[in-house]
Design a protein around this motif. Structure first.
Motif, PDB file in Angstrom:
ATOM      1  N   VAL A  93       0.790  -1.031   0.221  1.00 47.18           N
ATOM      2  CA  VAL A  93      -0.383   0.223   0.507  1.00 47.18           C
ATOM      3  C   VAL A  93       0.870   1.621   0.353  1.00 47.18           C
ATOM      4  N   ALA A  94       1.884   1.357   0.828  1.00 44.77           N
ATOM      5  CA  ALA A  94       2.469   2.408   1.128  1.00 44.77           C
ATOM      6  C   ALA A  94       3.498   2.580  -0.390  1.00 44.77           C
ATOM      7  N   LEU A  95       4.552   1.656  -0.641  1.00 42.98           N
ATOM      8  CA  LEU A  95       4.793   1.909  -2.099  1.00 42.98           C
ATOM      9  C   LEU A  95       4.063   2.020  -3.331  1.00 42.98           C
ATOM     10  N   SER A  96       2.871   1.755  -3.458  1.00 42.92           N
ATOM     11  CA  SER A  96       1.958   2.151  -4.373  1.00 42.92           C
ATOM     12  C   SER A  96       1.492   3.395  -3.944  1.00 42.92           C
ATOM     13  N   PHE A  97       1.014   4.337  -2.739  1.00 45.66           N
ATOM     14  CA  PHE A  97       0.994   5.495  -2.674  1.00 45.66           C
ATOM     15  C   PHE A  97       2.014   6.629  -2.855  1.00 45.66           C
ATOM     16  N   MET A  98       3.490   6.291  -2.219  1.00 49.36           N
ATOM     17  CA  MET A  98       3.977   6.672  -2.948  1.00 49.36           C
ATOM     18  C   MET A  98       4.902   7.391  -4.290  1.00 49.36           C
ATOM     19  N   LYS A  99       4.086   6.377  -5.314  1.00 53.51           N
ATOM     20  CA  LYS A  99       3.707   6.949  -6.720  1.00 53.51           C
ATOM     21  C   LYS A  99       2.447   7.465  -7.142  1.00 53.51           C
ATOM     22  N   THR A 100       1.645   7.920  -6.575  1.00 57.69           N
ATOM     23  CA  THR A 100       0.769   8.519  -6.643  1.00 57.69           C
ATOM     24  C   THR A 100       1.148  10.331  -7.244  1.00 57.69           C
ATOM     25  N   GLU A 135      -1.151  12.600  -5.622  1.00 57.15           N
ATOM     26  CA  GLU A 135      -1.375  13.343  -4.786  1.00 57.15           C
ATOM     27  C   GLU A 135      -1.616  13.076  -3.485  1.00 57.15           C
ATOM     28  N   GLY A 136      -1.138  13.965  -2.559  1.00 56.75           N
ATOM     29  CA  GLY A 136      -1.424  13.728  -1.596  1.00 56.75           C
ATOM     30  C   GLY A 136       0.267  13.732  -0.502  1.00 56.75           C
ATOM     31  N   ASP A 137       0.392  12.607   0.368  1.00 54.16           N
ATOM     32  CA  ASP A 137       1.399  12.596   1.112  1.00 54.16           C
ATOM     33  C   ASP A 137       2.274  11.189   0.293  1.00 54.16           C
ATOM     34  N   CYS A 138       4.244  11.196   0.075  1.00 59.42           N
ATOM     35  CA  CYS A 138       3.823  10.541  -0.386  1.00 59.42           C
ATOM     36  C   CYS A 138       5.830  10.228   0.109  1.00 59.42           C
ATOM     37  N   HIS A 139       4.820  10.683   1.675  1.00 65.44           N
ATOM     38  CA  HIS A 139       6.480   9.811   2.324  1.00 65.44           C
ATOM     39  C   HIS A 139       5.848   8.259   2.936  1.00 65.44           C
ATOM     40  N   TYR A 140       7.106   7.491   2.847  1.00 64.26           N
ATOM     41  CA  TYR A 140       6.560   6.385   3.343  1.00 64.26           C
ATOM     42  C   TYR A 140       5.952   6.050   4.895  1.00 64.26           C
ATOM     43  N   TYR A 141       6.538   6.952   5.949  1.00 64.05           N
ATOM     44  CA  TYR A 141       6.593   6.638   7.387  1.00 64.05           C
ATOM     45  C   TYR A 141       5.134   7.741   7.427  1.00 64.05           C
ATOM     46  N   ALA A 142       4.812   8.710   6.636  1.00 63.29           N
ATOM     47  CA  ALA A 142       3.229   9.342   6.501  1.00 63.29           C
ATOM     48  C   ALA A 142       2.176   8.090   6.012  1.00 63.29           C
TER      49      ALA A 142
END
Length: 178
Positions: free
Chosen positions: A76-83, A85-92
């Motif tokens: 999930v985190a890796l996928s969202f890092m590519k979006t 919009e939004g926060d792209c930092h793994y921790y957030a």
């Protein structure tokens, strides 16, 4: 001002009333569904689980449904890092995901009948069976003795959805970001 609450059981006209905003969102989705020849719609915003009590009171157990996608949080985190919009930092991303999971798990424990769990790996392995399960879970939603739009999206026959899901633009785009 659009008075869309006049036909709903929540009669408040105050923009501070959360039902007012929900009624506007519902009406926009309903109009969009009708204009596009759809019977119903879905909101896939993950943070809607934070508003479960409001949604349950507004839509009732007859209409409200959740599809709970179970996925490895690292993916999930890796996928969202590519979006874009939004926060792209793994921790957030991980922190937000954990917070949203607490809301989803609460709904699952209190209203299990409203939740259909889908394992992401299972979806990748057998899309047809998983989608059939989702469509069976969703079923037809009725409201006031008429087919009512809201809560889920049924676009076409299952076979048509499956064909387009395997080869359409959305499938191609999602494969690039997942």
């Amino acid at each position: 001002t659009i008075d869309i609450l006049r036909t709903h059981r929540f009669k408040s006209a105050s923009v501070d009333d959360p039902y007012y905003l929900l009624a506007i969102m519902d009406e926009i989705y309903n109009i969009y569904a009708v204009e596009n020849g759809k019977r119903t719609w879905i909101c896939k915003a993950m943070d809607m689980s934070k508003h479960h009590d409001l949604l349950l009171n507004y839509y009732s157990k007859d209409r409200l449904r959740y599809i709970y996608l179970v996925r490895d949080p690292r993916d999930v985190a890796l996928s969202f890092m590519k979006t874009p919009e939004g926060d792209c930092h793994y921790y957030a991303i991980a922190k937000k995901w954990k917070n949203l999971q607490s809301f989803a798990l609460k709904i699952l424990s209190e209203n299990e009948e409203l939740v259909h769990q889908v394992r992401y790996d299972g979806l990748l392995q057998n899309k047809d069976a998983v989608m059939k399960g989702i469509f069976e879970f969703v079923g037809k939603r009725t409201f006031s003795k008429t087919l009512r739009r809201g809560s889920v999206q049924i676009l076409k026959r299952v076979s048509e959805v499956m064909r387009s899901a395997k080869s359409g633009q959305a499938a191609e785009a999602s494969s690039k970001i997942s």
